[in-house]
Design an enzyme around this catalytic site. Structure first.
Site, mmCIF file in Angstrom:
data_model
loop_
_atom_site.group_PDB
_atom_site.id
_atom_site.type_symbol
_atom_site.label_atom_id
_atom_site.label_comp_id
_atom_site.label_asym_id
_atom_site.label_seq_id
_atom_site.Cartn_x
_atom_site.Cartn_y
_atom_site.Cartn_z
ATOM 1 N N THR A 117 -112.793 -4.820 25.044
ATOM 2 C CA THR A 117 -111.799 -5.476 25.882
ATOM 3 C C THR A 117 -110.744 -4.525 26.405
ATOM 4 O O THR A 117 -110.121 -4.787 27.418
ATOM 5 C CB THR A 117 -111.089 -6.590 25.099
ATOM 6 O OG1 THR A 117 -110.619 -6.041 23.869
ATOM 7 C CG2 THR A 117 -112.015 -7.750 24.845
ATOM 8 N N HIS A 118 -110.485 -3.443 25.709
ATOM 9 C CA HIS A 118 -109.437 -2.498 26.107
ATOM 10 C C HIS A 118 -108.150 -3.262 26.427
ATOM 11 O O HIS A 118 -107.602 -3.160 27.515
ATOM 12 C CB HIS A 118 -109.880 -1.649 27.297
ATOM 13 C CG HIS A 118 -111.104 -0.848 27.022
ATOM 14 N ND1 HIS A 118 -111.066 0.313 26.296
ATOM 15 C CD2 HIS A 118 -112.401 -1.056 27.347
ATOM 16 C CE1 HIS A 118 -112.293 0.801 26.180
ATOM 17 N NE2 HIS A 118 -113.108 -0.021 26.814
ATOM 18 N N VAL A 119 -107.699 -4.035 25.483
ATOM 19 C CA VAL A 119 -106.507 -4.838 25.675
ATOM 20 C C VAL A 119 -105.314 -3.912 25.913
ATOM 21 O O VAL A 119 -105.105 -2.954 25.191
ATOM 22 C CB VAL A 119 -106.253 -5.750 24.461
ATOM 23 C CG1 VAL A 119 -104.959 -6.526 24.610
ATOM 24 C CG2 VAL A 119 -107.428 -6.704 24.276
ATOM 25 N N ASN A 157 -105.685 -5.289 31.918
ATOM 26 C CA ASN A 157 -106.749 -4.338 32.178
ATOM 27 C C ASN A 157 -107.642 -4.908 33.276
ATOM 28 O O ASN A 157 -108.124 -6.022 33.172
ATOM 29 C CB ASN A 157 -107.560 -4.100 30.907
ATOM 30 C CG ASN A 157 -108.525 -2.959 31.053
ATOM 31 O OD1 ASN A 157 -108.618 -2.340 32.109
ATOM 32 N ND2 ASN A 157 -109.248 -2.661 29.993
ATOM 33 N N ASN A 161 -112.155 0.969 31.857
ATOM 34 C CA ASN A 161 -111.276 1.845 31.090
ATOM 35 C C ASN A 161 -110.197 2.438 31.991
ATOM 36 O O ASN A 161 -110.498 2.981 33.041
ATOM 37 C CB ASN A 161 -112.078 2.990 30.474
ATOM 38 C CG ASN A 161 -113.152 2.499 29.542
ATOM 39 O OD1 ASN A 161 -113.166 1.340 29.170
ATOM 40 N ND2 ASN A 161 -114.057 3.366 29.159
#
Length: 187
Positions: A117-119, A157, A161
């Site tokens: 998720t790359h929170v 996001n 990335n």
């Protein structure tokens, strides 16, 4: 397939044994003949998702820990369902002999499970100390000489990335910091 990690990234047909000679043979047969399709969406900011100081849990020094209140909203669930269906259609159109059913994201959000998720968020840039933590120079609004760096500057996001934009913003920040060291001032 993003890499050749043993076990975790091996794509083998359904029904393949989990270990042993059948698993080894399936790996030999399918290693360079399989691929994965993944879809990433965005999690938009919601006022119901926030960070605050936990009233119960404290660190070894008695300071409150950060508490994350967050869940997947209906929009994100529907977006995941839609993207997963499109990815499955694309996989079938490639002529693949085996297409595993897609697995859309499901709630509730669970931080214990890796979800790619790359929170981000938590120290949002802005000019109002009531809704923001830092200014564009990555300096805290209400604490002189405190700089906060990282992807926490992004309110959400965008589904990929943030490495490139993050690297650029930190390059700019480093330049500002070098000037600040020579001549400290409010930023």
């Amino acid at each position: 397939m993003t890499n050749g990690r043993p076990i975790a990234s091996r794509l083998v047909p359904p029904g393949t044994p989990a270990w042993g000679s059948g698993w080894k043979q399936a790996n030999a047969d399918w290693y360079a003949h399989s691929f994965a399709i993944t879809a990433h969406g965005s999690w938009y900011p919601h006022p119901e998702n926030y960070l605050d100081l936990d009233p119960t849990y404290k660190d070894a020094y008695g300071q409150p820990l950060v508490r994350m209140t967050m869940d997947i909203r209906d929009n994100e669930l529907r977006m995941s369902e839609y993207c997963t269906q499109r990815a499955e259609e694309i996989a079938k159109e490639t002529g693949a002999t085996i297409v595993a059913p897609g697995t859309p994201r499901r709630g509730p959000y669970d931080s214990r499970v890796y979800q790619t998720t790359h929170v981000t968020g938590g120290t949002i840039m802005g000019a109002d100390a009531g809704t923001s933590v830092r200014v564009a120079a990555l300096a805290a609004l209400d604490a002189q000489n405190l700089f906060v760096v990282g992807a926490s500057v992004y309110p959400f996001n965008a589904g990929y990335n943030p490495t490139g934009p993050l690297g650029r913003s930190h390059s700019v920040w480093a330049t500002i910091l070098l000037r600040y060291v020579d001549r400290p001032q409010m930023l």
